[in-house]
Design an enzyme around this catalytic site. Structure first.
Site, short mmCIF file in Angstrom:
data_model
loop_
_atom_site.label_atom_id
_atom_site.label_comp_id
_atom_site.label_asym_id
_atom_site.label_seq_id
_atom_site.Cartn_x
_atom_site.Cartn_y
_atom_site.Cartn_z
N SER A 135 -39.52 7.24 45.47
CA SER A 135 -39.61 6.63 44.15
C SER A 135 -40.49 5.39 44.22
CB SER A 135 -38.23 6.23 43.63
OG SER A 135 -38.34 5.49 42.42
N TYR A 150 -30.62 1.60 45.59
CA TYR A 150 -31.53 2.74 45.45
C TYR A 150 -32.94 2.35 45.88
CZ TYR A 150 -34.14 6.54 43.22
OH TYR A 150 -34.98 7.60 42.98
#
Length: 228
Positions: A135, A150
């Site tokens: 990501s 995350y």
């Protein structure tokens, strides 16, 4: 056509990647954690042998080893797709530390466990590729602090993939990280920028054309190189 191993095939991007690959004639080995991840739509592909499902949990090395031992064929592309968004509390000022550890276990260590277990299968391919769904939220050039567990897990897995690319360069094995976009899935939410179909289509185009000279790099779903 090739053989693809896709982890976390039960939903979201993994589900759509498998659907597109199967429809164009590729062979897919998909991983799910339990039988609840086996959708009825896969029945015909399972019956024909084009699709094979194996049970594993990326946190559990024993389950990964058992799954790898069940497969005796070359794998051309390994897609590390399985991942989690992390705990509800993941601010630097209010952290669920157990949740943070689980996020690292799934998103960072999980892909490395998978690569190590299935490396013998990749070595039997003529053009092996390792593609890890990361990501842009993990990019160190983005100084944002929301969902830090995350973000940290994705920054870490990017470094792991860069190192893998270095270690496997001499064997001709490509390893890249990919930002799939902000995708309308259960994880991305309904307000995300792009559809899962658009993301999967772009990812597959990138996988098809990536070369050894690009190993170790970080791309987005359009095939554009982005900063770590």
């Amino acid at each position: 056509m090739g053989t693809y191993l896709v982890t976390g095939m039960g939903r979201g991007i993994g589900h759509e990647l498998a659907r597109v690959l199967l429809r164009r004639g590729d062979r897919v080995i998909g991983t799910v954690r339990d039988e609840a991840g086996i959708a009825p739509e896969w029945a015909a592909f399972l019956a024909s042998g084009q699709l094979r499902l194996v049970m594993l949990d990326v946190r559990d090395a024993a389950s990964i080893g058992k799954a790898a031992a069940q497969i005796d064929e070359p794998i051309d592309v390994l897609v590390n797709n399985a991942g989690i968004i992390g705990p509800h509390r993941q601010s630097t000022l209010d952290m669920d530390f157990e949740g943070f550890l689980e996020t690292l276990d799934v998103n960072t260590l999980g892909p490395l466990r998978i690569v190590q277990a299935f490396l013998p299968h990749l070595r039997r391919s003529k053009a092996p590729r390792i593609v890890t769904i990361s990501s842009r939220m993990g990019s160190l050039s983005h100084a944002k602090s929301d969902r830090i567990a995350y973000r940290a897990s994705k920054a870490a897995v990017n470094k792991v993939m860069q190192a893998l690319a270095t270690d496997l360069q001499g064997e001709g094995i490509v390893a890249i990280s990919v930002h799939p976009g902000w995708v309308r899935t259960d994880m991305g939410g309904s307000g995300a920028d792009i559809s899962v179909e658009e993301s999967a289509e772009g990812l597959i185009k990138l996988i098809d054309r990536v070369t050894l000279a690009e190993s170790g790099l970080f791309f987005d779903w359009t095939g554009t190189q982005i900063s770590f």
